[in-house]
Design an enzyme around this catalytic site. Structure first.
Site, PDB file in Angstrom:
ATOM      1  N   LYS A   1       0.846  -1.185   0.000  1.00 28.74           N
ATOM      2  CA  LYS A   1       0.000   0.000   0.000  1.00 28.74           C
ATOM      3  C   LYS A   1       0.898   1.257   0.000  1.00 28.74           C
ATOM      4  CE  LYS A   1       1.464   0.878   4.012  1.00 28.74           C
ATOM      5  NZ  LYS A   1       2.326   2.072   4.142  1.00 28.74           N
TER       6      LYS A   1
ATOM      7  N   ARG B   1      10.299  11.805   2.184  1.00 27.92           N
ATOM      8  CA  ARG B   1      10.276  13.199   1.737  1.00 27.92           C
ATOM      9  C   ARG B   1      10.427  13.362   0.225  1.00 27.92           C
ATOM     10  NH1 ARG B   1       9.981  17.462   4.800  1.00 27.92           N
ATOM     11  NH2 ARG B   1      10.258  17.306   7.048  1.00 27.92           N
TER      12      ARG B   1
END
Length: 323
Positions: A94, A164
């Site tokens: 996922k 990030r």
């Protein structure tokens, strides 16, 4: 016996490989990576017979029944397509992909080829979570009125880290927020109303995100995710006659606490083994043995509904992974 391959060699791949040893009718027979060195190191660590230096080689292995895709988010689409092209059943980490159109493509490709395909939302195969759903269905807390869940980690993460880096599908929503969203969806289904706010970092991905979902029934969900502070990572499901609390981490809790009006709290033990990844492997094996091409626990429709919700929230907070 389900013969498994693992595509990627990072932390989650290692967790899955370790838990696969707990599944009596499963065998890990191959691993694939983009580099031979990485694949061979992983194979030595987990006693895997074959190591491949490309995804296509792994997908072409005739001895495999299913492949677990454990790459960073941005590579899920390409990797899963390669596995489907090789005629393999696919369990993909996922979130399924970075957006709804690419998720739709994977689902439609699997259906067209008659192949099993499932998103690895392990929370939905967790025995304790399934027990909580049974309690709710049986009316243990009445009509559900509120779901609260949070998933925040402290970091800090460098700009190139997968959390990030925009090119890797970074941001709190895709990596962490998918869990609170999935819990709310699991309990209440598709919301009719969505609101969201986020602070974006210099990489243009979300650092701290809040979401409020609403249903025409009057139920609400207050959810959050972030990578700028460690939250409790707990959840509670409240109904008209009680509440169920899920302690940290709520997506793999060690127990659940049922509060009924006028009664003493009741602790429900998890009695789980391993890291919890084996339950999704067990579900894949069960489905393959039954000749199913999708899991009733993690059906294609659910994966598409969650990705639709994620795309909606991404648009509201100003996050895009388009080239």
């Amino acid at each position: 016996m389900t013969r498994w391959g693992i595509l990627a060699t990072g932390h989650i791949a290692a967790c899955f490989a370790a838990d696969l040893r707990l599944v009596p009718d499963a065998e890990l027979v191959a691993v694939g990576s983009r580099t031979r060195e990485s694949a061979e190191a992983f194979a030595r660590r987990f006693d895997v017979p074959r190591a491949y230096a490309s995804w296509a080689e792994l997908a072409a292995d005739p001895d495999l029944d299913a492949i677990y895709v454990a790459t960073p988010h941005a590579a899920h689409h390409e990797a899963a397509l390669a596995c489907l092209a090789g005629g393999k059943a696919v369990l993909v980490e996922k979130p399924c992909t970075l957006d709804l159109p690419t998720t739709v493509e994977l689902v439609e490709t699997a259906r067209a080829r008659g192949l099993f395909f499932m998103e690895a939302m392990w929370m939905r195969t967790n025995p304790l979570i399934l027990r909580v759903l049974e309690l709710i269905s049986d009316g243990a807390i009445g009509e559900v009125t509120h779901v609260r869940a949070d998933f925040g980690v402290a970091g800090p993460f460098p700009p190139e880290h997968r959390m990030r880096a925009r090119t890797l599908g970074g941001g709190a929503l895709l990596d962490l927020g998918v869990y609170p969203l999935s819990l709310a969806h699991l309990v209440l289904g598709v919301p009719q109303h969505v609101q969201a706010w986020a602070r974006l970092g210099p990489e243009a991905v979300d650092e701290n995100t809040g979401m409020v979902l609403g249903w025409d029934s009057g139920a609400v969900a207050t959810l959050s995710c972030g990578m700028v502070g460690a939250t409790a990572i707990t959840a509670s499901i409240t109904g008209t006659t009680g509440r169920i609390d899920l302690p940290e981490p709520f997506f793999r809790p060690g127990s659940a606490v049922l509060h009924r009006l006028g009664a003493e709290p009741e602790t429900i033990p998890a009695d789980l083994t391993g890291g919890g990844y084996q339950y999704e492997a067990i579900e894949v094996g069960r489905c393959l043995a039954a000749g199913l091409t999708e899991s009733p626990l993690v059906p294609h429709a659910t994966t598409l509904e969650i990705m639709t919700l994620i795309d909606d929230i991404k648009a509201r907070i100003g996050v895009s992974y388009a080239a």
